[in-house]
Design an enzyme around this catalytic site. Structure first.
Site, mmCIF file in Angstrom:
data_model
loop_
_atom_site.group_PDB
_atom_site.id
_atom_site.type_symbol
_atom_site.label_atom_id
_atom_site.label_comp_id
_atom_site.label_asym_id
_atom_site.label_seq_id
_atom_site.Cartn_x
_atom_site.Cartn_y
_atom_site.Cartn_z
ATOM 1 C CB CYS A 287 36.842 46.454 27.683
ATOM 2 S SG CYS A 287 38.021 47.742 27.254
ATOM 3 C CB CYS A 436 30.977 39.374 38.966
ATOM 4 S SG CYS A 436 32.445 38.485 38.385
#
Length: 478
Positions: A287, A436
């Site tokens: 998630c 990222c």
């Protein structure tokens, strides 16, 4: 005349974002050949080199599992639907408490809407009071499941978690609140559940579930509800439930999609019957990496609570032998039939798994830090390199919408899905640092660059979240 092929969210990046694909009828093999010809990058995620389906992928025609059939010969006709189902990160016949506890006057008043249901009644409510349900995880799925189980009067609720409440949890983990940010999730959840219903008991296990402690923790509970977000723990919970003969209420969520089922019960399949092996590390982001609609775990977690209550009450048709799929964007439920795999290494006719194993190694994530120790660098080291050198290129492999939230000014946006086609934009003589959100995708980007021949490549440990925490405190975090 077309056949509809449903593409799951984790694989849509290989089909240009398409959730469904329409193809002419024929055999399943012919359908896949057409798809492979159009979307060539999809093939290795579904098929092995010899053409067989990969072990973590199932294929259904309408609601029938055809994994055991020859997909090259299985025919599909106009209007049929093919579902590609990759894995997303025997029990007793009924739960029988030895002696049902009595209900107090306060409990009779509290549960009055249950007591007037013929399917529940006083006897059923006493069964709920005697019930013991263990929730693995007090997060997105565990929050709604625990709240509804507590409100329903399940007598003992066990919670396993080892994390603290973070502000990013509050968008979906509704058992917690702003006042408990930084507090242990178990302490936060216990206080909320007892405030909701002081007639129940809460047992907490503030630890990571492992092969060493799982059987001891889970033994003595009637039902286990899975609120995990990673494959090693999911396989661990499944295997422990089969070995202990405890029903396993499964749930998983990703972005706008959810799944639910009941495994290891009444001779039905276990999780390994559906997914013999886990997907490669990184195929299905968490998630934190992939995002999730806040209300989605509320829907799936509530379904898990419902299934747990039905198991305790021994009422209704549970999800044993059925996989429930939910698409929030389409507001559509679909159901696929599951069957016990006689070749399953855990619950099949000739089981080879008779004890808990090393699940980190089984899922291929056992030594991530060790294998990347020589290529990962900290955010502070990246900041120093950018300040001292002019040959460092910062490649941000997040998505454009993440870039809009926050980014490092000197970095270059190259989303992970586009990276293989944009390698010509990078100079192999320069030092490349990938980054990222929190470090998982940047490691996959590093592997792509290494495989393409780039030698001076590093990944920023902890991603841009670490940069915001350690280098630039003014940067927004998400």
């Amino acid at each position: 005349m077309t056949v509809i092929v449903h593409i799951p969210t984790p694989l849509r990046s290989f089909t240009e974002g398409h959730a469904t694909i329409s193809v002419p009828p024929g055999t399943v093999g012919q359908v896949f050949e057409q798809i492979r010809g159009t979307y060539q990058k999809l093939s290795p995620h579904i098929f092995q080199e010899d053409g067989r389906l990969r072990s973590f992928v199932n294929v259904f025609v309408n609601d029938q599992d055809i994994r055991a059939l020859d997909h090259t010969e299985t025919r599909v006709k106009e209007g049929d639907e093919i579902s590609i189902i990759p894995s997303i990160a025997g029990g007793a016949t009924e739960v029988k408490p030895a002696e049902l506890p009595e209900l107090s006057h306060g409990e009779i008043l509290r549960y009055s809407r249950h007591l007037i249901l013929p399917e529940v009644g006083p006897q059923g409510q006493r069964r709920l009071k005697a019930g013991r349900v263990l929730l693995i995880g007090a997060g997105g799925l565990g929050s709604p499941a625990s709240l509804y189980l507590a409100a329903a009067g399940v007598g003992t609720i066990g919670l396993v978690d080892f994390d603290a409440v973070d502000q990013t949890n509050l968008q979906r983990q509704i058992v917690h609140g702003s006042s408990t940010v930084g507090v242990s999730k178990l302490d936060s959840a216990e206080a909320r559940l007892l405030d909701l219903n002081p007639h129940i008991e809460i047992e907490t296990f503030e630890t990571r579930l492992t092969s060493d402690n799982a059987l001891d923790i889970m033994r003595g509970f009637d039902v286990v509800v899975d609120g995990t977000d990673n494959f090693p723990t999911r396989y661990l919970v499944n295997d422990a439930c089969v070995l202990l003969r405890i029903p396993y209420v499964y749930g998983s969520i990703f972005r706008f999609e959810g799944q639910a089922s009941v495994f290891a019960h009444e001779g039905g399949p276990c999780y390994r019957c559906l997914f013999r092996e886990p997907p490669p590390p990184g195929l299905v982001p968490s998630c934190a990496e992939g995002g999730v609609l806040g209300v989605l775990p509320g829907i799936i977690g509530s379904i898990q609570a419902l299934e747990a209550m039905k198991l305790l009450l021994n009422r209704g048709d549970t999800l044993v032998g059925r996989l429930l799929l939910f698409d929030a964007l389409k507001l559509r439920f679909r159901e696929l039939k599951l069957r016990r795999d006689p070749e399953c290494p855990l619950c099949g006719e000739h089981p080879t798994v008779r004890e808990l194993i090393d699940y980190e190694a089984f899922c291929g994530v056992g030594e991530p830090s060790a294998s990347h120790a020589d290529v990962e660098i900290t955010s502070r080291e990246v900041a120093e390199a950018l300040h001292d050198r002019d040959d460092v290129v910062l490649v941000d492999v997040r998505e454009p919408f993440e870039w809009e939230i926050c980014h490092i000014e000197s970095s270059r946006l190259m989303p992970l899905g586009e990276l293989p086609d944009r390698l010509n934009e990078l100079d192999g003589h320069q030092t490349i640092v990938t980054l990222c959100h929190r470090g998982a995708r940047s490691l996959r980007a590093l592997e792509i660059l290494k495989a393409a021949g780039f030698s001076k490549v590093h990944s920023m440990r902890g991603g841009i979240d670490a940069w915001a925490a350690e280098v630039d405190a003014t940067m927004a975090r998400y």
